[in-house]
Scaffold this active site. Sequence first.
Site, mmCIF file in Angstrom:
data_model
loop_
_atom_site.group_PDB
_atom_site.id
_atom_site.type_symbol
_atom_site.label_atom_id
_atom_site.label_comp_id
_atom_site.label_asym_id
_atom_site.label_seq_id
_atom_site.Cartn_x
_atom_site.Cartn_y
_atom_site.Cartn_z
ATOM 1 N N GLU A 198 -0.132 -1.134 5.843
ATOM 2 C CA GLU A 198 0.988 -0.469 6.709
ATOM 3 C C GLU A 198 0.951 0.965 6.956
ATOM 4 O OE1 GLU A 198 4.681 1.319 8.240
ATOM 5 O OE2 GLU A 198 3.578 1.809 6.379
ATOM 6 N N GLU A 199 0.371 1.734 5.894
ATOM 7 C CA GLU A 199 0.449 3.341 6.088
ATOM 8 C C GLU A 199 -0.852 3.578 6.844
ATOM 9 O OE1 GLU A 199 2.746 4.960 5.317
ATOM 10 O OE2 GLU A 199 3.820 4.017 3.330
ATOM 11 N N ASP A 221 12.108 -1.832 4.194
ATOM 12 C CA ASP A 221 11.286 -0.483 4.197
ATOM 13 C C ASP A 221 11.885 0.617 5.016
ATOM 14 O OD1 ASP A 221 8.835 0.930 3.663
ATOM 15 O OD2 ASP A 221 7.827 0.116 5.719
ATOM 16 N N THR A 258 -19.252 33.793 7.226
ATOM 17 C CA THR A 258 -19.018 34.635 8.690
ATOM 18 C C THR A 258 -19.808 33.502 9.377
ATOM 19 O OG1 THR A 258 -21.103 36.123 8.135
ATOM 20 C CG2 THR A 258 -18.705 37.019 8.116
ATOM 21 N N ASP A 277 0.952 -1.019 0.079
ATOM 22 C CA ASP A 277 0.145 0.038 0.045
ATOM 23 C C ASP A 277 0.855 1.255 0.154
ATOM 24 O OD1 ASP A 277 0.724 -0.459 2.681
ATOM 25 O OD2 ASP A 277 -0.670 0.883 3.549
HETATM 26 N N1 BES Z 1 8.690 2.998 5.541
HETATM 27 C C1 BES Z 1 8.011 3.900 6.309
HETATM 28 C C2 BES Z 1 8.664 4.145 7.875
HETATM 29 C C3 BES Z 1 10.166 4.706 7.703
HETATM 30 C C4 BES Z 1 10.505 5.583 6.858
HETATM 31 C C5 BES Z 1 11.270 3.882 8.187
HETATM 32 C C6 BES Z 1 11.784 6.179 6.703
HETATM 33 C C7 BES Z 1 12.619 4.241 8.068
HETATM 34 C C8 BES Z 1 12.911 5.331 7.331
HETATM 35 C C9 BES Z 1 6.630 3.367 6.608
HETATM 36 O O1 BES Z 1 5.886 2.808 5.470
HETATM 37 C C10 BES Z 1 5.796 4.526 7.344
HETATM 38 O O2 BES Z 1 5.609 5.644 6.645
HETATM 39 N N2 BES Z 1 5.366 4.402 8.223
HETATM 40 C C11 BES Z 1 4.233 5.058 9.068
HETATM 41 C C12 BES Z 1 3.614 4.244 9.971
HETATM 42 C C13 BES Z 1 2.666 4.772 10.577
HETATM 43 C C14 BES Z 1 1.348 5.193 9.618
HETATM 44 C C15 BES Z 1 1.914 3.752 11.586
HETATM 45 C C16 BES Z 1 4.699 6.428 9.748
HETATM 46 O O3 BES Z 1 6.144 6.297 10.045
HETATM 47 O O4 BES Z 1 4.261 7.471 9.552
HETATM 48 MN MN MN Z 2 7.133 1.915 4.398
HETATM 49 MN MN MN Z 3 5.209 4.965 4.656
#
Ligand code: BES
Ligand code: MN
Ligand code: MN
Length: 456
Positions: free
Chosen positions: A154-155, A181, A317, A89
């Site tokens: 995940e997101e 990731d 307003t 995702d």
């Molecule tokens: N891949 C990211 C997390 C990440 C970013 C790890 C940069 C290491 C370096 C992951 O997809 C992500 O964005 N996670 C979300 C999790 C949340 C929605 C629970 C985040 O960190 O905001």
């Molecule tokens: Mn990610």
């Molecule tokens: Mn992410």
Amino acid sequence: MSSPAVAYARQNQPRFLDELKALLRIPSISTLPEHKGDCRHAAEVLAADLSRIGMQNVRLIETGGHPLVYADWLHATGKPTVLVYGHYDVQPPDPLDEWLSPPFEPTERDGNIYARGAVDDKGQVCVQMKALESLLAANGSLPLNVRVILEGEEEVGGEGIAAFVASKAPELKADFALVSDTELFAPGLPTLCVGLRGMIYTELEVRGARTDLHSGMYGGAAPNPFIALAQILARLKDEEGHILIPGFYDDIIPPSPEELAAWRSLPFDEEHYRITEVGSRQLVGEGGFSVLERTWARPTVDVHGIPGGFTGAGAKTVIPAKAVAKVSMRLVPGMTPAKSFALYKSYVERIAPAGVDIEVRLIHSGDPCLIPVDNPYIQAATLALHEVWGKETVFIRSGGSIPIVGDFARHLGLPSVMMGFGLPDDNLHAPNEKFHLKNFELGIESVIRFLEEVGR
Ligand code: BES
Ligand code: MN
Ligand code: MN
């Protein structure tokens, strides 16, 4: 040290890239209901690919939300089992007008591929899939036992996979997890990520009048929920960046002196970071802590959006009846989502201005994690990365969150090897997300060599 699988990967690179592009064209945005079908489509494409390369027991596992993709290959008797994890995702692509090429039309420019999901996480899932394909195609077998589990939420907090992991499903029986990731600390610098922040994502709703009111007739007597909300938000942090929620910092386990010393020797230029990555006049945050400490080992509070009221062109307003803020907190080792949320909720309820009602809702949460590094899998990863990139591997943490990594440890006892190949300027979650093509190639070779090394 090359291997038949590495040679296969090099020969098939152009096709690998075409297949990544096909995956990137599917707008599998997990948070938007209208893209539910696209999420399933992405899962089906990945499942078909896993079958094509010779993985077995390939299937979609239904959850309350978007499906998981499962596959395995378990014929390496006596060898360890890896659980390969990634997510298909992606985040919404807006603001659309800032993209130089459309987010779901993958485009090559200056050695990168640009698209939503290019690095987070479809490009990296593809790295894992192509490494497995290369090993199977070149050798007719894998050097260790492999299970693949991909998620599509995940997101948005990863509820489906969290429940699956908590159930200790037999499909997850493994010795360690490979999570791709995360990112390299700097271009060309092989990196393993050994810590992530956790998070709580909340909505704070403030209600004033029964219904929207004329601001001339009632202004001065009726409470304005946006003003009340702003007053609450302004009391979450002080001017020095300290979080004002009582007790919020109490349970933090600080990094060891050795870890802090290692961070100080990383190639980090604060001014370069400010200009090229952040692009603001000045960096902010808690005094007494370096940028790496502030983003990796300290909690923080952020406001993501304040929907509601009148936001159209022109003027209206009105005193809106309610206002909402989306507020999240990043947590560090020692802190728990449950306690952090309880402290935040009771503080906000206590400081709410007169005349409004408050509701604090938890949308999703994830634990912070810290990975033990004294295991053979981290050793094998360090060795493989050294071979492929020609440099010593650095160990870093990240300020981002991947909630399932903590769950793998807690419910399944699995250490994770977080071997990712993004770059700091890859624009994750932002316009013009990209994946460096060299990292796509060397990422595949790194995963091949890592799995060969573990199976040796
Ligand atoms: N891949 C990211 C997390 C990440 C970013 C790890 C940069 C290491 C370096 C992951 O997809 C992500 O964005 N996670 C979300 C999790 C949340 C929605 C629970 C985040 O960190 O905001
Ligand atoms: Mn990610
Ligand atoms: Mn992410």
